[in-house]
Design an enzyme around this catalytic site. Sequence first.
Site, PDB file in Angstrom:
ATOM      1  N   GLY A   1       0.921  -1.179   0.369  1.00  0.00           N
ATOM      2  CA  GLY A   1       0.067  -0.050  -0.090  1.00  0.00           C
ATOM      3  C   GLY A   1       0.831   1.211   0.300  1.00  0.00           C
ATOM      4  N   ARG A   2       0.089   2.103   0.505  1.00  0.00           N
ATOM      5  CA  ARG A   2       1.289   3.539   0.378  1.00  0.00           C
ATOM      6  C   ARG A   2       2.097   3.214   1.208  1.00  0.00           C
ATOM      7  NH1 ARG A   2      -4.318   5.606   1.508  1.00  0.00           N
ATOM      8  NH2 ARG A   2      -3.698   5.175   3.837  1.00  0.00           N
ATOM      9  N   ILE A   3       2.938   3.255   2.389  1.00  0.00           N
ATOM     10  CA  ILE A   3       3.506   2.923   2.843  1.00  0.00           C
ATOM     11  C   ILE A   3       4.525   2.196   2.763  1.00  0.00           C
ATOM     12  CG2 ILE A   3       4.609   2.758   5.144  1.00  0.00           C
ATOM     13  CD1 ILE A   3       2.294   3.549   7.260  1.00  0.00           C
TER      14      ILE A   3
ATOM     15  N   THR B   1       7.189  -2.930  10.969  1.00  0.00           N
ATOM     16  CA  THR B   1       7.029  -1.634  11.379  1.00  0.00           C
ATOM     17  C   THR B   1       5.113  -1.466  10.826  1.00  0.00           C
ATOM     18  OG1 THR B   1       7.374  -0.489   9.129  1.00  0.00           O
ATOM     19  CG2 THR B   1       8.898   0.272  11.139  1.00  0.00           C
ATOM     20  N   SER B   2       4.416  -2.549  11.681  1.00  0.00           N
ATOM     21  CA  SER B   2       3.302  -2.627  10.966  1.00  0.00           C
ATOM     22  C   SER B   2       2.533  -2.827  11.794  1.00  0.00           C
ATOM     23  CB  SER B   2       3.099  -3.942  10.095  1.00  0.00           C
ATOM     24  OG  SER B   2       3.264  -5.413  10.582  1.00  0.00           O
ATOM     25  N   ARG B   3       2.064  -4.025  12.520  1.00  0.00           N
ATOM     26  CA  ARG B   3       1.583  -4.565  14.047  1.00  0.00           C
ATOM     27  C   ARG B   3       2.265  -5.570  14.774  1.00  0.00           C
ATOM     28  NH1 ARG B   3      -0.267   0.010  13.624  1.00  0.00           N
ATOM     29  NH2 ARG B   3      -2.215   0.736  14.193  1.00  0.00           N
TER      30      ARG B   3
ATOM     31  N   GLU C   1       2.725  -4.535  23.575  1.00  0.00           N
ATOM     32  CA  GLU C   1       3.395  -3.284  23.649  1.00  0.00           C
ATOM     33  C   GLU C   1       3.152  -2.929  25.317  1.00  0.00           C
ATOM     34  OE1 GLU C   1       2.783  -0.261  20.495  1.00  0.00           O
ATOM     35  OE2 GLU C   1       4.029  -1.867  19.135  1.00  0.00           O
TER      36      GLU C   1
ATOM     37  N   HIS D   1       7.343   1.841  19.147  1.00  0.00           N
ATOM     38  CA  HIS D   1       6.676   2.012  18.325  1.00  0.00           C
ATOM     39  C   HIS D   1       6.897   3.599  17.857  1.00  0.00           C
ATOM     40  CE1 HIS D   1       2.145   0.989  16.866  1.00  0.00           C
ATOM     41  NE2 HIS D   1       2.789   1.832  16.003  1.00  0.00           N
TER      42      HIS D   1
END
Length: 320
Positions: free
Chosen positions: A154-156, A235-237, A266, A285
């Site tokens: 996607g965008r990232i 860097t997602s979840r 987290e 994060h």
Amino acid sequence: MARCFVTRELPGPALDRLRARHEVEVWAERLPPPYEELAARAANAEGLLTLLTDRVDAALIEHCPVLRAISNYAVGYDNIDVPACRARGVAVGNTPGVLTETTADLAFALLMAAARRLPEGSRYVRDGRWKTWGPLLLLGPDVHGATIGIVGFGRIGQAVARRAQGFGMRILYHDVQQLPEDVTGPLGASYRPLEALLAEADFVSLHVNLSDVTRHLINAETLAWMKPTAVLVNTSRGPVVDQVALAEALRDGTIWAAALDVTDPEPIRMDDPLVGLDNCLIVPHIASASRATRGRMAAMAAANLLAGVRGEPLPTPVED
């Protein structure tokens, strides 16, 4: 004036905009409000501005009879029961787009730091171990000319690909479907099934939403598909990666290194085996943590809340 509850202090003038129009209560503690406290403070609120750390489930929504809008200070919204909000007619907004480039910056920074062993190098100096230059000291893989596999395009993911182009990297991607040539062509990105991507990539960067399909997408089986010299970046979840399996893979040499901006839970527990591994870089994060981006996120979240309590369409509503 509507009553609004905001679950943390925000950067920039966004809270002043809210206070100028409504009665605003802000949770002033550094840690998020406990669930029971969140439910109590939100009980009489018409607007609720939340963070990813705030669990907004069906029970909490039922406990808030006058609630009209929830504005989540994040792109993701897996902390909110969106179907329960829909059933109650509560509008839900998020902050998409604004953090794309900043998150891609951090993903590439983690990739570089893990490859060139920067945290280990810094500790080496600070521990007084640097005695001389050595030809075998802290060797790592080259980034330039390597193959990067981007999972979630996607965008990232596409923004990471643009950065990879600058390093002359070969770019592979995996997504739920192949994307049009007018998207992938300018990026020089080639589609691969997940197993093929993991087998070919020197660096794997994760950019998927959290869902039942992506939970533990990276597990013992999929880690075994990767090169023993590969670096995994997330860097997602946090729950996209099975951390027990990752720790074993890093210890056993199934893969070479990992760099994580997100963990499960987290914050990560200090007794988690990943914490003690030199070949696992973990940061708290901070993918969107630039002053400009966090300020823009706050402005978007405030705009969503202001529209929602007026009963107007949200500028950036959650589309699910």
